[in-house]
Structure formats: C-alpha cells, structure tokens
Design a protein around this motif. Structure first.
Motif, short mmCIF file in Angstrom:
data_model
loop_
_atom_site.label_atom_id
_atom_site.label_comp_id
_atom_site.label_asym_id
_atom_site.label_seq_id
_atom_site.Cartn_x
_atom_site.Cartn_y
_atom_site.Cartn_z
N ARG A 4 0.82 -1.22 0.00
CA ARG A 4 0.00 0.00 0.00
C ARG A 4 0.85 1.26 0.00
O ARG A 4 0.62 2.17 0.76
CB ARG A 4 -0.92 0.00 1.22
CG ARG A 4 -1.99 -1.04 1.16
CD ARG A 4 -2.85 -0.94 2.38
NE ARG A 4 -4.02 -1.78 2.26
CZ ARG A 4 -4.86 -2.00 3.25
NH1 ARG A 4 -4.64 -1.45 4.42
NH2 ARG A 4 -5.91 -2.76 3.07
N CYS A 5 1.81 1.35 -0.86
CA CYS A 5 2.67 2.53 -0.95
C CYS A 5 1.92 3.65 -1.67
O CYS A 5 1.46 3.47 -2.80
CB CYS A 5 3.95 2.19 -1.69
SG CYS A 5 5.03 3.62 -1.85
N VAL A 6 1.80 4.82 -1.04
CA VAL A 6 1.07 5.93 -1.65
C VAL A 6 1.76 6.45 -2.90
O VAL A 6 1.12 7.07 -3.75
CB VAL A 6 0.82 7.09 -0.66
CG1 VAL A 6 -0.07 6.65 0.48
CG2 VAL A 6 2.11 7.69 -0.16
N LYS A 7 3.05 6.20 -3.06
CA LYS A 7 3.76 6.68 -4.24
C LYS A 7 3.32 5.97 -5.51
O LYS A 7 3.67 6.37 -6.60
CB LYS A 7 5.27 6.58 -4.05
CG LYS A 7 5.78 7.60 -3.06
CD LYS A 7 7.27 7.63 -3.02
CE LYS A 7 7.72 8.72 -2.05
NZ LYS A 7 9.15 8.87 -2.05
N MET A 53 -3.16 21.83 -10.52
CA MET A 53 -3.29 20.63 -11.34
C MET A 53 -2.87 20.89 -12.78
O MET A 53 -3.29 21.85 -13.39
CB MET A 53 -4.74 20.15 -11.38
CG MET A 53 -5.20 19.52 -10.12
SD MET A 53 -4.44 17.92 -9.93
CE MET A 53 -4.60 17.73 -8.19
N ALA A 54 -2.06 20.04 -13.28
CA ALA A 54 -1.84 19.85 -14.70
C ALA A 54 -2.34 18.43 -14.90
O ALA A 54 -2.95 17.89 -13.98
CB ALA A 54 -0.35 19.98 -15.01
N LEU A 61 4.78 12.85 -2.64
CA LEU A 61 4.96 13.19 -1.23
C LEU A 61 3.60 13.22 -0.57
O LEU A 61 2.63 13.73 -1.15
CB LEU A 61 5.62 14.57 -1.11
CG LEU A 61 5.65 15.19 0.29
CD1 LEU A 61 6.71 14.51 1.14
CD2 LEU A 61 5.90 16.68 0.22
N ASP A 62 3.51 12.67 0.63
CA ASP A 62 2.28 12.66 1.40
C ASP A 62 2.67 13.01 2.83
O ASP A 62 3.37 12.23 3.48
CB ASP A 62 1.64 11.27 1.32
CG ASP A 62 0.44 11.11 2.23
OD1 ASP A 62 -0.38 12.04 2.31
OD2 ASP A 62 0.33 10.05 2.86
N GLU A 63 2.26 14.19 3.32
CA GLU A 63 2.72 14.64 4.64
C GLU A 63 1.57 15.27 5.41
O GLU A 63 0.86 16.14 4.89
CB GLU A 63 3.84 15.65 4.44
CG GLU A 63 4.50 16.11 5.71
CD GLU A 63 5.72 16.96 5.41
OE1 GLU A 63 6.81 16.38 5.34
OE2 GLU A 63 5.56 18.18 5.25
N ILE A 64 1.38 14.84 6.64
CA ILE A 64 0.36 15.41 7.53
C ILE A 64 1.08 16.07 8.69
O ILE A 64 1.94 15.46 9.34
CB ILE A 64 -0.60 14.32 8.06
CG1 ILE A 64 -1.31 13.63 6.90
CG2 ILE A 64 -1.61 14.94 9.03
CD1 ILE A 64 -2.13 12.43 7.30
N GLU A 65 0.70 17.33 8.96
CA GLU A 65 1.31 18.10 10.05
C GLU A 65 0.22 18.68 10.94
O GLU A 65 -0.88 18.98 10.47
CB GLU A 65 2.12 19.27 9.48
CG GLU A 65 3.24 18.86 8.57
CD GLU A 65 3.92 20.06 7.91
OE1 GLU A 65 3.28 21.12 7.78
OE2 GLU A 65 5.08 19.92 7.52
N GLN A 76 1.93 16.01 -2.80
CA GLN A 76 2.61 16.46 -4.01
C GLN A 76 2.48 15.37 -5.06
O GLN A 76 2.78 14.20 -4.79
CB GLN A 76 4.10 16.72 -3.74
CG GLN A 76 4.36 17.93 -2.90
CD GLN A 76 4.04 19.22 -3.65
OE1 GLN A 76 4.25 19.35 -4.84
NE2 GLN A 76 3.52 20.18 -2.91
N LEU A 77 2.00 15.75 -6.23
CA LEU A 77 1.85 14.84 -7.35
C LEU A 77 2.84 15.26 -8.44
O LEU A 77 3.27 16.41 -8.46
CB LEU A 77 0.44 14.93 -7.92
CG LEU A 77 -0.72 14.78 -6.93
CD1 LEU A 77 -2.01 15.28 -7.54
CD2 LEU A 77 -0.86 13.34 -6.50
#
Length: 110
Positions: A4-7, A53-54, A61-65, A76-77
C-alpha cells in the motif's frame, strides 16, 4: 515498498460537499492495476484547500502536520499538488472494481 505505498497512487476524483457552515473534501486515489483497493481521504470542516493541477501523475509526497485548525495535509503529485487544512481527516482503503471506485456502502463511483 509495501503493498500500500502511496507513491504508486494517482488522484482520480475530488468531491466537494457543503455541510451547513463547513465543507467536506473527498479525494479518491487508485493504483495502476496493482491492487484491488482505492484510498479515500475525507477532510471534514475544511478551512482551506489549495489545488494545483496539470495532468496529474502519481503521488510523490504525502505529509500530515499539526495545525491550529486541526491538521494540514500536503500531497505532491507529478504535475500538481493538493494542500488541505481541516479539523478532521480520515483515510480508508476501499475495495475497488476495475475502472471504478466503490465507496464503503457498495456504491460504484466512476
């Protein structure tokens, strides 16, 4: 990387829902035929959303702060980004059918 890697995920759908005073944002992510699940991220009591979006590619990148209003989630896509500030965030893996997304009530969303 795990199963289940979000990348490996691509954004397939964004839904905005107005609820009384606050809004809800639902983001759906799917794999490229690598797994039978989709990722649903629900942002409740949304304070702000920034979307660039393009033709968006996979998640980089997937980051929760922590944030004064709850949390700040940055995704980030390749070719874009989503930054949401909300009071509550819920991420859930949902079984999917090929070429569609199925929500947890069993409704198919194309």
């Amino acid at each position: 990387m795990g199963d289940r890697c979000v990348k490996d995920l691509k954004l397939v759908k964004l839904e905005f829902v107005r609820e009384a005073v606050k809004s809800t944002l639902v983001a759906w992510f799917e794999w490229n035929d690598k797994a039978p699940e989709a990722l649903r991220v629900v942002y409740r009591q949304v304070e702000s959303v920034e979307i660039e979006m393009a033709p968006a590619g996979p998640v980089q990148l997937d980051e929760i702060e922590p944030h004064d209003r709850g949390c700040r989630h940055e995704i980030q896509l390749i070719g874009g980004s989503i930054v949401a500030v909300c009071a509550h965030l819920e991420a859930k893996w949902i079984p999917q059918h090929p070429k569609s997304v199925v929500d947890d009530t069993g409704t198919t969303m194309v």
